[in-house]
Design a protein around this motif. Structure first.
Motif, PDB file in Angstrom:
ATOM      1  N   GLU A  28      12.315  26.674  -2.385  1.00 58.00           N
ATOM      2  CA  GLU A  28      11.000  27.223  -2.737  1.00 58.00           C
ATOM      3  C   GLU A  28      10.634  26.924  -4.194  1.00 58.00           C
ATOM      4  O   GLU A  28      11.477  27.031  -5.081  1.00 58.00           O
ATOM      5  CB  GLU A  28      10.990  28.742  -2.579  1.00 58.00           C
ATOM      6  CG  GLU A  28      10.951  29.224  -1.179  1.00 58.00           C
ATOM      7  CD  GLU A  28       9.575  29.159  -0.550  1.00 58.00           C
ATOM      8  OE1 GLU A  28       8.559  29.296  -1.252  1.00 58.00           O
ATOM      9  OE2 GLU A  28       9.546  28.958   0.672  1.00 58.00           O
ATOM     10  N   LEU A  29       9.378  26.598  -4.410  1.00 50.98           N
ATOM     11  CA  LEU A  29       8.876  26.518  -5.783  1.00 50.98           C
ATOM     12  C   LEU A  29       8.782  27.939  -6.311  1.00 50.98           C
ATOM     13  O   LEU A  29       8.207  28.817  -5.658  1.00 50.98           O
ATOM     14  CB  LEU A  29       7.509  25.854  -5.822  1.00 50.98           C
ATOM     15  CG  LEU A  29       7.482  24.362  -5.545  1.00 50.98           C
ATOM     16  CD1 LEU A  29       6.048  23.864  -5.516  1.00 50.98           C
ATOM     17  CD2 LEU A  29       8.280  23.610  -6.591  1.00 50.98           C
ATOM     18  N   SER A  30       9.347  28.157  -7.485  1.00 48.42           N
ATOM     19  CA  SER A  30       9.453  29.519  -7.999  1.00 48.42           C
ATOM     20  C   SER A  30       9.068  29.590  -9.469  1.00 48.42           C
ATOM     21  O   SER A  30       9.070  28.590 -10.172  1.00 48.42           O
ATOM     22  CB  SER A  30      10.897  30.013  -7.850  1.00 48.42           C
ATOM     23  OG  SER A  30      11.323  29.956  -6.523  1.00 48.42           O
ATOM     24  N   VAL A  31       8.773  30.808  -9.884  1.00 53.32           N
ATOM     25  CA  VAL A  31       8.560  31.098 -11.295  1.00 53.32           C
ATOM     26  C   VAL A  31       9.625  32.093 -11.720  1.00 53.32           C
ATOM     27  O   VAL A  31      10.084  32.911 -10.923  1.00 53.32           O
ATOM     28  CB  VAL A  31       7.143  31.657 -11.578  1.00 53.32           C
ATOM     29  CG1 VAL A  31       6.085  30.613 -11.313  1.00 53.32           C
ATOM     30  CG2 VAL A  31       6.866  32.902 -10.773  1.00 53.32           C
ATOM     31  N   ASP A  32      10.021  32.013 -12.969  1.00 50.63           N
ATOM     32  CA  ASP A  32      11.066  32.883 -13.508  1.00 50.63           C
ATOM     33  C   ASP A  32      10.456  33.987 -14.350  1.00 50.63           C
ATOM     34  O   ASP A  32       9.501  33.753 -15.086  1.00 50.63           O
ATOM     35  CB  ASP A  32      12.033  32.086 -14.382  1.00 50.63           C
ATOM     36  CG  ASP A  32      12.794  31.022 -13.605  1.00 50.63           C
ATOM     37  OD1 ASP A  32      12.776  31.068 -12.368  1.00 50.63           O
ATOM     38  OD2 ASP A  32      13.398  30.156 -14.246  1.00 50.63           O
ATOM     39  N   SER A  44       8.931  33.337  -5.482  1.00 53.78           N
ATOM     40  CA  SER A  44       8.167  32.270  -4.848  1.00 53.78           C
ATOM     41  C   SER A  44       6.734  32.267  -5.367  1.00 53.78           C
ATOM     42  O   SER A  44       6.108  33.327  -5.510  1.00 53.78           O
ATOM     43  CB  SER A  44       8.162  32.460  -3.331  1.00 53.78           C
ATOM     44  OG  SER A  44       7.252  31.583  -2.719  1.00 53.78           O
ATOM     45  N   ILE A  45       6.217  31.088  -5.614  1.00 52.63           N
ATOM     46  CA  ILE A  45       4.824  30.958  -6.037  1.00 52.63           C
ATOM     47  C   ILE A  45       3.899  31.359  -4.887  1.00 52.63           C
ATOM     48  O   ILE A  45       2.847  31.952  -5.112  1.00 52.63           O
ATOM     49  CB  ILE A  45       4.542  29.505  -6.490  1.00 52.63           C
ATOM     50  CG1 ILE A  45       5.279  29.233  -7.795  1.00 52.63           C
ATOM     51  CG2 ILE A  45       3.050  29.249  -6.652  1.00 52.63           C
ATOM     52  CD1 ILE A  45       5.213  27.794  -8.247  1.00 52.63           C
ATOM     53  N   LYS A  46       4.311  31.069  -3.656  1.00 54.86           N
ATOM     54  CA  LYS A  46       3.458  31.333  -2.496  1.00 54.86           C
ATOM     55  C   LYS A  46       3.288  32.819  -2.183  1.00 54.86           C
ATOM     56  O   LYS A  46       2.185  33.286  -1.977  1.00 54.86           O
ATOM     57  CB  LYS A  46       4.013  30.640  -1.244  1.00 54.86           C
ATOM     58  CG  LYS A  46       3.831  29.165  -1.231  1.00 54.86           C
ATOM     59  CD  LYS A  46       4.131  28.585   0.132  1.00 54.86           C
ATOM     60  CE  LYS A  46       5.568  28.788   0.509  1.00 54.86           C
ATOM     61  NZ  LYS A  46       5.939  28.088   1.757  1.00 54.86           N
ATOM     62  N   ASP A  47       4.400  33.538  -2.112  1.00 53.86           N
ATOM     63  CA  ASP A  47       4.296  34.909  -1.606  1.00 53.86           C
ATOM     64  C   ASP A  47       5.063  35.951  -2.421  1.00 53.86           C
ATOM     65  O   ASP A  47       5.255  37.065  -1.966  1.00 53.86           O
ATOM     66  CB  ASP A  47       4.736  34.964  -0.149  1.00 53.86           C
ATOM     67  CG  ASP A  47       6.141  34.437   0.059  1.00 53.86           C
ATOM     68  OD1 ASP A  47       6.895  34.303  -0.920  1.00 53.86           O
ATOM     69  OD2 ASP A  47       6.490  34.158   1.220  1.00 53.86           O
ATOM     70  N   ASP A  48       5.518  35.586  -3.595  1.00 53.21           N
ATOM     71  CA  ASP A  48       6.142  36.528  -4.532  1.00 53.21           C
ATOM     72  C   ASP A  48       7.489  37.098  -4.069  1.00 53.21           C
ATOM     73  O   ASP A  48       8.011  38.018  -4.672  1.00 53.21           O
ATOM     74  CB  ASP A  48       5.172  37.665  -4.867  1.00 53.21           C
ATOM     75  CG  ASP A  48       5.485  38.291  -6.216  1.00 53.21           C
ATOM     76  OD1 ASP A  48       5.836  37.544  -7.150  1.00 53.21           O
ATOM     77  OD2 ASP A  48       5.392  39.533  -6.343  1.00 53.21           O
ATOM     78  N   ARG A  49       8.094  36.552  -3.000  1.00 49.50           N
ATOM     79  CA  ARG A  49       9.418  37.052  -2.595  1.00 49.50           C
ATOM     80  C   ARG A  49      10.478  36.505  -3.557  1.00 49.50           C
ATOM     81  O   ARG A  49      10.299  35.453  -4.169  1.00 49.50           O
ATOM     82  CB  ARG A  49       9.745  36.703  -1.158  1.00 49.50           C
ATOM     83  CG  ARG A  49       9.985  35.249  -0.922  1.00 49.50           C
ATOM     84  CD  ARG A  49      10.092  34.952   0.548  1.00 49.50           C
ATOM     85  NE  ARG A  49       9.631  33.595   0.715  1.00 49.50           N
ATOM     86  CZ  ARG A  49      10.190  32.714   1.506  1.00 49.50           C
ATOM     87  NH1 ARG A  49      11.216  33.060   2.246  1.00 49.50           N
ATOM     88  NH2 ARG A  49       9.726  31.502   1.581  1.00 49.50           N
ATOM     89  N   VAL A  50      11.562  37.218  -3.673  1.00 48.56           N
ATOM     90  CA  VAL A  50      12.645  36.816  -4.574  1.00 48.56           C
ATOM     91  C   VAL A  50      13.374  35.624  -3.960  1.00 48.56           C
ATOM     92  O   VAL A  50      13.861  35.696  -2.834  1.00 48.56           O
ATOM     93  CB  VAL A  50      13.609  37.986  -4.838  1.00 48.56           C
ATOM     94  CG1 VAL A  50      14.787  37.524  -5.672  1.00 48.56           C
ATOM     95  CG2 VAL A  50      12.879  39.128  -5.523  1.00 48.56           C
TER      96      VAL A  50
END
Length: 80
Positions: A28-32, A44-50
């Motif tokens: 998943e593409l993610s933000v930290d 996750s950028i898409k749905d905010d799950r960890v």
């Protein structure tokens, strides 16, 4: 709430830098976001799950602190 068990299959430990990386959804593409000093939650950028967790200075952190800061996760099955 039942804690999410984290096993050795989901982790990579960088001994040189004392960082524990936990992977739930590595593709998943993610933000930290550093929610607590030295503890980074990847979402996750898409749905905010960890999607993962990064814990700096892992060997020096108490399990009690991890239970307090990350109550959703159970680190008991990690053997480094």
């Amino acid at each position: 709430m039942i804690p999410v068990r984290i096993t050795n299959k989901q982790v990579k430990y960088d001994q040189d830098h004392d960082i524990l990386h936990v992977f739930f959804y590595p593709e998943e593409l993610s933000v930290d976001d550093e929610d607590y000093p030295g503890i980074v939650i990847r979402r996750s950028i898409k749905d905010d799950r960890v999607t993962g967790i990064m814990i700096m200075d892992y060997s020096r952190r108490s399990k009690d602190l991890l239970r307090t800061v990350l109550p959703r996760y159970d680190f008991k099955e990690i053997y480094l």
